[in-house]
Motif scaffolding. Structure first.
Motif: not given
Length: 119
Positions: A52-62
């Motif tokens: 997600i973007g450039l990193h996944n830290n603190g990010r999620g998606f459905v």
């Protein structure tokens, strides 16, 4: 028809209940009046490899992709997208410290070439 595919980032696995989420979305689609309840086919896929973007830290998606037979108006597609998104908002719990992106898209299946048999 329709065919619904739900994809979600693996970092939501501890809080997301895919069967319940699919049931909620299917209920919204059945209530829309555009589909017969037994015709709604849905499945969920957990994505272990994602970015997600450039990193996944603190990010999620459905994300939900709803494939329907062609010929529906843009207004109907917008209504269906809104119904799916409402079901996602109701069924995806917030996670402290995480921004979860929810999205829905409606795509057309080519009506003349779509084939189906019920046995």
């Amino acid at each position: 028809m329709p065919h619904l595919t739900l994809e979600y980032s693996a970092n939501l696995s501890d809080t997301l209940d895919p069967p319940a989420l699919l049931a909620g979305i299917n209920a919204e689609l059945a209530a829309s009046g555009h589909f017969a309840e037994p015709d709604i086919k849905s499945r969920a896929t957990r994505l272990d490899d994602y970015l997600i973007g450039l990193h996944n830290n603190g990010r999620g998606f459905v994300h939900v992709r709803l494939a329907i037979l062609s010929g529906r108006t843009p207004e109907v597609k917008k209504e269906l997208s809104a119904a799916v998104l409402a079901a996602l908002q109701a069924g995806v719990p917030a996670v402290d410290g995480m921004a979860i992106q929810l999205s829905a898209e409606i795509v057309d299946l080519d009506r003349p070439s779509y084939a189906k048999v019920v046995k």
